[in-house]
Design a protein around this motif. Structure first.
Motif: not given
Length: 385
Positions: A222-249
């Motif tokens: 899922s997109v949620d699991s991908y975003a969570a994996a990015l935010n847990k990665d030390a190299a990524f989280s030191d420079n970026f933050t990932a937020t899941v974007v959802k539609d109206a549903d």
């Protein structure tokens, strides 16, 4: 043997033996008064060398055991803050579930938002106020602490406590509802395709460029699991933050990647199924309760934070158990080394008392015999009358 008065060999011999007895008696008195077999290097040179080495080990282990106990205190202090953080997040989740019901009017949703705002402020206070001896534990300023739990100067004598996962300031940042700039929306059509490749994110601000390459972090469903994996990665989280974007549903359509330095975000060699979108549009982060869809998104966000705190607490619990074992090992080693040192340096009081009694009797006898030897030449005077 002729009779002479200038040299009294019997008295000299008796005096020499009496001196030796007195020396032994003096040493016995010293050992009995101190309880030590080795009072100076001359008593046992090699034994002194060994005993001093053992003494250093015992002293070091004594301090090391205290250090380990201090480590437990630090861990318990940090977990105390995380325990209350768990309670606050659970209350937030309950409120988010309540806000997901459209039976709530605008005033009800506002009341929920007000309580969540106060709870978020309390998380900020816990993050900044939880410290041990002035050392901050839950604000990310000290991601790791090292404790000397052994008597030696090697790596095996230290335990490192990782506090990176216990950073409550990251939780408050994730929960705060705000519109931020500098984010890039990445539309994800096929999340499973991401596993096979490498994503490279670049943030540019004022000429400074930060590039992070994230290798395959696992299998994503899922997109949620991908975003969570990015935010847990030390190299990524030191420079970026990932937020899941959802539609109206409430369906996840992609992620919004924002650079922590506020710069523009780009991506090179995107994986199959990933397309970069608008880089200029602002993105709303954090939790909101004005609609049922936002409340559901808040539930997912809060769940991620609860999992993060659970992982941090589990890690601290494991480290505390490790400290307990380290203290036990240290105390056993200290006990055995102390016993070894005692066998080398401590005097056998019973044996030494027997020796002292013997020397004491010999001293008295020697004194008496010296008096007799001094009188032995008196017979010469009868020849002179």
């Amino acid at each position: 043997m002729g009779m002479s008065i200038n040299t009294n060999l019997s008295a000299l011999n008796t005096y020499r033996n009496l001196n030796a007895t007195q020396n032994d008696l003096s040493k016995s008195l010293e050992k009995l008064s101190t309880g030590l077999r080795i009072n100076r290097a001359a008593d046992d040179a090699s034994g002194l060398t060994i005993s001093e080495g053992l003494k250093s080990q015992v002293g070091g282990l004594t301090v090391a055991a205290r250090n380990a106990q201090d480590g437990i205190s630090v861990v318990q202090t940090a977990e105390g803050g995380l325990t209350e953080t768990h309670s606050i997040l659970q209350r937030m989740r309950d409120l988010a579930v309540q806000a997901g019901n459209d039976s709530n009017n605008a005033d009800s949703r506002q009341a929920i938002s007000t309580e969540v705002s106060q709870l978020t402020d309390e998380l900020k206070r816990i993050s900044s106020s939880t410290n041990f001896n002035g050392i901050s534990l839950l604000d990310g300023k000290n991601p790791s602490l090292k404790f000397q739990v052994g008597a030696n100067g090697d790596a095996n004598s230290q335990i490192e406590v990782n506090l990176a996962g216990a950073d409550i300031s990251k939780i408050t940042t994730a929960l705060n509802s705000a519109t931020t700039s500098g984010g890039t929306f990445f539309k994800i059509d096929d999340v499973t395709a991401i596993t096979a490749g490498t994503q490279q994110f670049t943030a540019t601000k004022g000429g400074d460029v930060s590039t992070v390459t994230t290798a395959a972090l696992g299998t994503f469903t899922s997109v949620d699991s991908y975003a969570a994996a990015l935010n847990k990665d030390a190299a990524f989280s030191d420079n970026f933050t990932a937020t899941v974007v959802k539609d109206a549903d409430g369906k996840a359509t992609g992620i919004n990647v924002r650079s922590l330095n506020g710069g523009a975000v780009g991506v090179t060699a995107p994986n199959a199924g990933v397309a970069a979108g608008d880089n200029t549009a602002g993105v709303t982060t954090g939790v909101k309760f004005d609609t049922a869809a936002h409340a559901q998104a808040a539930i997912s966000l809060i769940d991620d934070q609860i999992k993060s705190v659970s992982t941090a607490r589990a890690n601290l619990g494991a480290i505390q158990n490790r400290f307990d074992h380290a203290i036990n090992v240290t105390n056993v080693a200290k006990e055995n080394l102390t016993a070894a040192g005692s066998r080398i340096t401590d005097v056998d009081m019973a044996q030494e008392m027997v020796k002292y009694t013997r020397d004491n009797i010999l001293s008295q006898a020697g004194t008496s015999m010296l008096a007799q030897a001094n009188q032995s030449t008196q017979g010469v005077l009868s020849l002179l009358r």
